[in-house]
Enzyme design. Sequence first.
Site, short mmCIF file in Angstrom:
data_model
loop_
_atom_site.label_atom_id
_atom_site.label_comp_id
_atom_site.label_asym_id
_atom_site.label_seq_id
_atom_site.Cartn_x
_atom_site.Cartn_y
_atom_site.Cartn_z
N CYS A 87 0.78 -1.23 0.00
CA CYS A 87 0.00 0.00 0.00
C CYS A 87 0.82 1.29 0.00
O CYS A 87 0.34 2.32 -0.50
CB CYS A 87 -0.90 0.03 1.23
SG CYS A 87 -2.03 -1.37 1.33
N PRO A 88 2.03 1.33 0.60
CA PRO A 88 2.74 2.60 0.73
C PRO A 88 2.91 3.41 -0.55
O PRO A 88 2.91 4.65 -0.48
CB PRO A 88 4.10 2.18 1.31
CG PRO A 88 3.78 0.96 2.11
CD PRO A 88 2.74 0.23 1.30
#
Length: 445
Positions: A95-96
Amino acid sequence: MSASEREERLEVVEICAGAGGQSLGLHRAGFTHRLAVELDPQAALTLDNNLRRLLKEDGVEAPDRLVQVGDVADPEVWKPEDHPNVALLAGGVPCPPFSIAGKQLGTSDERDLFAWAIEACGRMKPKALLLENVRGLSANRFSGYRQAVLDKLHDLGYIATWKLLNASDFGVPQLRPRFVLVALLPEYAPYFHWPKGVSGPGPTVADVIADLMSEEGWGDAQVADWAKKANRIAPTIVGGSKKHGGADLGPTRAKRAWAELGVDAMGVEDHAPKKGWRPKEGAPGPKLTTAMVARIQGWHGEEFGGWEFEGRKTAVYRQIGNAFPPPVAKALGEAIRDALRRKGEPQPLVESSSTVHDPVYKVLRSSNRPLTAEQIIVKLAADGTSMDQPEVERHLNHLGHDFELETAERKSGQLAYSLGEFKAFVGQADHQRHDLFSQHRARIS
């Protein structure tokens, strides 16, 4: 499970599987894992132990190499083409690269595997694809990225669609918005319907963890007082990353929301409050244990309880916090399962290639020559889209992060733009991702 039920189960290959939130949900929806791949060894051990237990309960023999540990893009770990025509390819890619809380580097982030997963889909040709990520991927910053994904899936022969789902709509006591991509081969796509969630109000934080609050002797009256504050859903559980400190329930804004629930968000406790416990001065209430966090993440009840996590407290917390809530995964799995079985009434399809997430991307991609901002505006207007120059320039700026945006200066001094290659990692031997991943591997989660 009967022999006929085992025969009806659909096989899934799952990438970036984590500790198994999506795995459990898909299993409960009728999918059997052929393979799961996970980078983190402790999360992989959690997943392997629990998946083998589930398969044993179902009377299904688990493959020797059920969970592979390592970089999902490393051909030494697994090869997508070794699993052709599996029913489902699923994953929760990192996700980052898209998180609003991060730098939103997209294709420049070594953790970005979304485009690679689309390429893996093309190499495997599963009947269906399920990928989930954070809400940030739905932002304007990534409209071109999403457009490139849709176009690639269309070229591969899939009908694809995106949707933002909130975990709270599926009986999980936290908001937790997730941006979900589902793609199916054309013969199954008309039968896919997005799950609607549960009817009526879902459980609150107090509903799912009040019994755990009292298990070490904290008095009934104290638990009851605490439960009055916790009679609502929680802010989104965050897993964090190895780049930061230990178990922590989120940034300042999230900590304030937790405080309103009577929870001290400055860490995670080893045990529930004991008899006579009182909060320290300034603390809003007790800290959560990892068992409590797991329930708030959806590991709760007869279907989803009993998941055993490997590792010490901080590692367990990260496994839980980074997971996809099992009830949401189950609802999506059931919708995909029904589509693959052609269950229900088919619906008319909107051609995926006509879905426009980024009109500037579309104009540049379809042009055989560089275009100035003014020319882009004219072409957009001809297609019924009104956009002024600052808006076009914002789109161009976003596109420049994820694509090779080539410029040429006209005699008038105006810049003309053409859209080059997608910068995303899709397996290129010379991509910067290889060096960055090697440098930061110990901190990637």
